[in-house]
Each structure stands twice: as C-alpha cells, then as structure tokens.
Enzyme design. Sequence first.
Site, short mmCIF file in Angstrom:
data_model
loop_
_atom_site.label_atom_id
_atom_site.label_comp_id
_atom_site.label_asym_id
_atom_site.label_seq_id
_atom_site.Cartn_x
_atom_site.Cartn_y
_atom_site.Cartn_z
N HIS A 346 0.80 -1.23 0.00
CA HIS A 346 0.00 0.00 0.00
C HIS A 346 0.82 1.27 0.00
CE1 HIS A 346 -4.21 -1.33 0.50
NE2 HIS A 346 -3.70 -2.36 1.15
N LYS A 534 -8.89 13.67 4.70
CA LYS A 534 -8.04 12.47 4.68
C LYS A 534 -7.08 12.54 5.86
CE LYS A 534 -6.79 13.48 0.48
NZ LYS A 534 -6.77 12.32 -0.39
N ARG A 535 -6.36 11.45 6.06
CA ARG A 535 -5.35 11.42 7.11
C ARG A 535 -4.38 12.59 6.92
NH1 ARG A 535 -0.69 8.19 7.14
NH2 ARG A 535 -1.33 7.34 5.13
N LYS A 540 0.52 14.28 1.78
CA LYS A 540 -0.82 14.57 1.27
C LYS A 540 -1.04 16.06 1.06
CE LYS A 540 -2.78 10.39 3.38
NZ LYS A 540 -3.31 9.64 2.22
N THR A 642 -8.66 6.44 -2.00
CA THR A 642 -10.04 6.01 -2.25
C THR A 642 -11.02 7.16 -2.03
OG1 THR A 642 -10.15 5.14 0.02
CG2 THR A 642 -9.68 3.56 -1.74
N LYS A 646 -14.63 8.34 -4.01
CA LYS A 646 -15.90 8.68 -3.36
C LYS A 646 -16.39 10.05 -3.81
CE LYS A 646 -14.27 5.89 0.42
NZ LYS A 646 -13.35 5.92 1.57
#
Length: 800
Positions: A346, A534-535, A540, A642, A646
């Site tokens: 991952h 998100k985290r 990110k 993901t 969504k």
Amino acid sequence: MFANKEEFKGAFLKKLEMMCGKSFGESTQRDHYFTLGNMVREYVSTSWINTNERYRMAKGKQIYYLSIEFLLGRLLHHNLLNLGLEDVVREGLEDLGIDLNRLEEAEPDAGLGNGGLGRLAACFMDSLASLDLPGHGCGIRYKHGLFEQKIVEGYQVELPEQWLRHGHVWEVRRAELAIEIPFWGNVEVREENGRLAFRHVNAETITAVPYDMPVVGYKTDTVNTLRLWNAEPSPYPIHQDILKYKRETESVSEFLYPDDTHDEGKILRLKQQYFLVSASIRSIIRSHRKRYGGLHSFHEHVGIHINDTHPVLAIPELMRILIDEEGMGWEEAWQITTKTISYTNHTTLSEALEKWPVRIFQPLLPRVYMIVEEINERFCQQLWEQYPGDWQHIEQLAIIAHGEVKMAHLALVGSYSVNGVAALHTEILKKREMSSFYRIYPEKFNNKTNGITHRRWLLKANPLLAKFITEGIGNGWIREPEQLSSLAQFKEDSSFLEQLSQIKQQNKLRLAKRIEEQTGMMVDPASIFDIQVKRLHAYKRQLLNIMHVMYLYNRIKEDGNFQMNPRTFIFGAKASPGYYYAKKIIKLINTVAEKVNRDPLANEKLKVVFLENYRVSLAEEVFPAADISEQISTASKEASGTGNMKFMMNGALTVGTLDGANIEIKEKAGDENIFIFGLSADQVLNYYQNGGYHSMEYYHHDERIRQVVDQLTNGFFPDTDDEFDPIYDSLLTENDQYFVLRDFSSYVNVQSQAGKAYEDQGRWRKMSLMNISGSGYFSSDRTINEYASDIWRIKTLGIK
C-alpha cells in the site's frame, strides 16, 4: 422478515419490552437502536449459519483477509439497505414517532481504522458478501479504536474513543473458540524420530477471544464473517505480578496504534501483529482440520491475504505450525505457505515499510524468529547462486540485515502474489521501489486498482442522487456499477443537469447545517465547497492547500479589483498522536481559519472550516456535498487513494496531481473533466535520485510564495510566537521534501481555472455528470472480482 410496516411495528414493540423491561413510552433512543439492531442481527443469523454450511458442503476455496484495520463506520442503516428492509422499517418507525436517520446516530462509529487502509478492508468485506464470494475478515477488536479528536484553541487533542461503552449490537462473543498466544520464553530443541523438534517453553500467554460480526451482502443470502480478536488474560498465567500481566495483556487490543517511538510501544505493536496472525491462522487451521483432516492440501482450500505488511508474520507462523505441529519437512511447508499467502503493498514511502529491530523481535517471538532466520538464509543462498560475489546486492535484498527484520522483504519472498493498488503505484513498485525483487519474481507482481463500495458511498450516503440515477437509467447500476456509464447520454440534457445541480445544492445545505451544529459557523451553500478530507500527512499536502488559502486572503486584502467565486475550504483530518509536524499543520489550518473567518473584508468570499473528529459517518455527509475534491499529494507518494473515488462518484471535480488512482480517474472521467497540476511522478523521482531542486530559489523568485512563507513567522498571526517555525524550516532549511513550493504556482493556476469553470454552470454540471458516469469502474465489486479471478482463484458460492 416483515410483510408490512404493521407487522414490523408489532414485532418491534414486543422485542423492545422483552429486551428493555419497560414500556415504549419509557424507552430511550438507545433502547430503540439496540432493539432494532438485535432484530436485524437475529434476522440474518439463519442466513449466516446457512452461508457457513453452504461453504462447508461445497468444499471450495475460502479466502481470509487479514488486516490490522477495519474502518467499518455505522452498520444499522447499511445492513437494512443490504437486506432490502429500509423502506418498511423507516415507515414503521415513523408511525411510532421515530426518525430512522436520528436513530442511526445512536450507533457509535466502529473506528477500527485510521484511513484508507481500514476503509478499503471494510469495502472489500461488503463486496465479497454481495458477490456471494467465500471471503472473511480477520482483525483486532480494539477497545478504543482510533482516538476521538477535539480541537482546543486550534490544537488537536486526543481523547479515548469509547465505541464499546454501551456494548456492540452486531458482535457475537465466541469464548469457546478462544486461542492461547505465546510470547517471550525460549525454544527447546531436541531430536525425535530422527528429526529436530522445537518446543516454545516458559512462554507468557495471552488469550485471544473471537468476536464474530455478520457481513451482510446486498440483497443476497450470503452472510460472511468478520472475526475480531480480543486480548484477555490467560486462565493460567505464569506471570508473578498478576496486575501488571493483566494490564499488559489487555493493552494488546486496547488502542489501534500505540506510540512506537520508544521500545515499549514497538513491543506492543509487534505483539498486536503476531496476536492477529497467530489467532487467525490457528482458527483457520482448526476449521480446515474439521473438514479435511491433515494440512497437506491446505493451500487448495484456503487463501490468506495480508493487507499491507502488518500481518506479514502470517508467513513464519504458518511455517511454524506446519513444521512444529504437523511434522512436515521444510520444503513441503514452504511450498504450502507460498501457495497460500498473497500480499497487497500500500505504499512507496520507505518509512512505512516496516522494519523491526532483532533485539526486540527475537526475545518476544523466539520460535518465529528462528523461522524468519531460516527463510532469510535460504533466500540469501538463492541470491548467491543468482548474483555470485555481489554481497552488496544480497545485503540490500536480505530479509534480515543490519540488526533489522524487513517485513516487506519477508512478504515479497513468502507470498505467491504481490499487488499494487493503482496502475502508477504498481509500475513504481516494479521499476523502482521493488525493482530488484521484480527481476527475481516477475510473475508475482500485478495491479489491482482499489475500489469503494458504491452501496455505502452512493446508495446510502447520497439517496437523492441514487434515486435520481435510478429514475434515469434504471436500478441495474446497483448490481453492476459500470452501468453508470449510461448517464453520459444526458450530458447535453439541460433539464437533467439542472436536477443534478439541485441535488448537489440540497446536499450542500445538509452539510452546511452539520457545520453550523458542529462549529457554530454559518457557511454559504451557494459558495464552492472545496474539500480535503483524509489522514493528515506531509505528503498529502494539506499544507499546500492552506498556503493557497493564505494567498487568496492576501489578494483579497491587497487588491480591490480581485474577483473570485465565494469559496468555502473544508478540511477534515486526524494526525497520528506522535506526528508532531502534522499537528503543526492542523494548528496552522485553524489559525488561518480564525483570521479569515473573522475578517469582514474577506469572509464573504472566503471561509475556512476544520471539521473535528473526521470519521466514516461524517464522511457520508461530506462527499455528496463537495464541488471540488482536493487530491494534491506529491506525485509518486499516494499509492492509490479512495477518497478521490468517493468524491468522483458523488459528482465532485478533482483538483489533483498525476498520482495514485487520479491517473485512472482522469482516464475514466475524461481529460476535460478534471483539473491536473504539478510535477509528474517521474519528475519527482528524478529530483530524489539526481537532486537539482532548491526550494530557496522558489522562495526568492516568487513574491506570492515569499509573502505566504514569511507570514508563518513574521507576526502575521498574532500570539503564535515560534509556533510555525517547524513548517517554515521544512520548506526552506530542509529543502521542502514534498515539493510544496515547486508546485505552488501550478496549483494556484489550476485553482483559478476551476473557479472560472464554475462560473459556467452549464459546463460545470456536464463535467460533474461525466465524473459520476465514469465512476462505476472504481466500485470495489470490480476490484474484488479481479482479486477473486486473478489472485485467489475463488468462485461464487451463492444460492442459485
């Protein structure tokens, strides 16, 4: 279950009196929730039993999905939907004065995960059951799950999450199936019948007690099992300090992620991993023995899939059982193990590829370590034959080197399949991150692009849109989500697009109401909802997002002619408790929010919202309301994502880099229906390999960057002192590891393009529709079908 709402009401009221010992008039919302939850679980129990019996009779292959996380969210409404009971239950409850949506809020989120990894596992469970595939989950029943996040004066504060405070209606405790898991101690070696025998002695044992949860398929008779293990003291402890032993034992299943910055936390984390795999594999073997006796054909009937490196100890644990308990020789045991275990990678982040110090691993798991050593010896011998004399190369690939056990290397050597989770990610694994292993085992590597269960993230989370889609193209898309592509026929239908826009507006109103309830802030539902949830992690790049907000604020303050569509920037993110830098970014977001939202000159055009305690149930309100989906990770760093899927499925337009599944989203939505910016993965990897990036150059040559970066430390934010020095230093002194400054100008430009596109509502609606139309590919049903046919080789075992 119920022929009509009258039958349901009668059964509900009777069940409530039996369970709670009180009349309906005296009952509370929690009483109603537990009553309904128990009714649903009892209803599925027959199908649950029948599913297991069907699998037993069929003697086909079953898959066990081992994951350290399962981010389930709430299950009541989801199960009613999958069972086809939502309408009759909703109507019956309404007659009793109970709102099903409000009732659902009595259920705590099962927060047994931190982000995409755990949510993916939950989506996969839903798809396995809905596709009538024999697949079960194995995880840990964390008492507290991920922490509950509070924002206090802009800072993240972690509180224990209490999802089990009132019990959990969906689980069944199976104490009779408990398993003793050994730690510490030592290994006795002796000769028996001409071969060496090994016995783990003087071990400290922990009891693993399974709690089973039904996984209900969508309108099918299949109910699979998610087995979560709870750590409890052994009935026969050898520990002299009983209270200390009890405390240490229960800590194994107490928190999702212990702080592993010190040895105590590392030991606990490794304990959790072995606890999960040992309990799960021994439970699987127990079931297999009942059916087939010995384990010589184990791999023909069982597949064990490890979700990232956390459960990779499944490999030596299965070897231990086959050799020590079954009496097999090494070669046969290795053949069975490597035909049983498959592995999903991952990440491309080297720090996320787990390594365990031998000084911790060996004493905690003495027999397992011996097996890992032997695997390493044999693998290095194979490498020596392939690369004679090249010690440096062998050292790089070894499973044990420099006093560490490399878990990803163990996974690569001991599994028959290694898959990435997006096309780009898999290519990076093959060509760069794991290229040496790819040269040895090219046949193992394959891609399985992630997916999401459209039943939760569209059908349940966005009922208005789901109903509208069904009216347009029929309900076949619920079973076959790629039928969503039929929506493209309406791209020139202005009436259809107008209705689509109205649905988006209603969802924005719903989220605006939630924001007001949670923060007290009123936001304009007519503004662009620009969302990043998100985290919180540096790669990110929530930092890039909030720096853009600072830039817009500067423009509004300094340029009276500056025009922009009103925009509400919405953030939701948790930072790991020990991740100091990520917490600083949360503080920065909240500090910017306070400054912007209080400034009357700016706040009509610009609002910033940080939604505390981001979780699955909140996400279900966020995704349907988004206009812009922020997917702005440094290219090459996000394996898949993901959340991007969504948002797309709910009609948001992606502003993103060419990273992870964004590339495939671009292909499915069309180049003209996405906003791409920034460095490519190849460019980023080239910088890492060859150097050449100097963040200070961008700071000196771009006045916008210089102004924003200086504002972190020059008193622009009152009373912050040196609060944001670590962020300032990361960008300049430490040369901006994730290329925030390098991509800043490109990001500002693409955001401007997105704002202009929004002004042409006809064009925007068409772009939104084309995103929904292309999103069916990203259903986890497609992903699981690919796993089933290409990796696991399992077949549907539904009722004809």
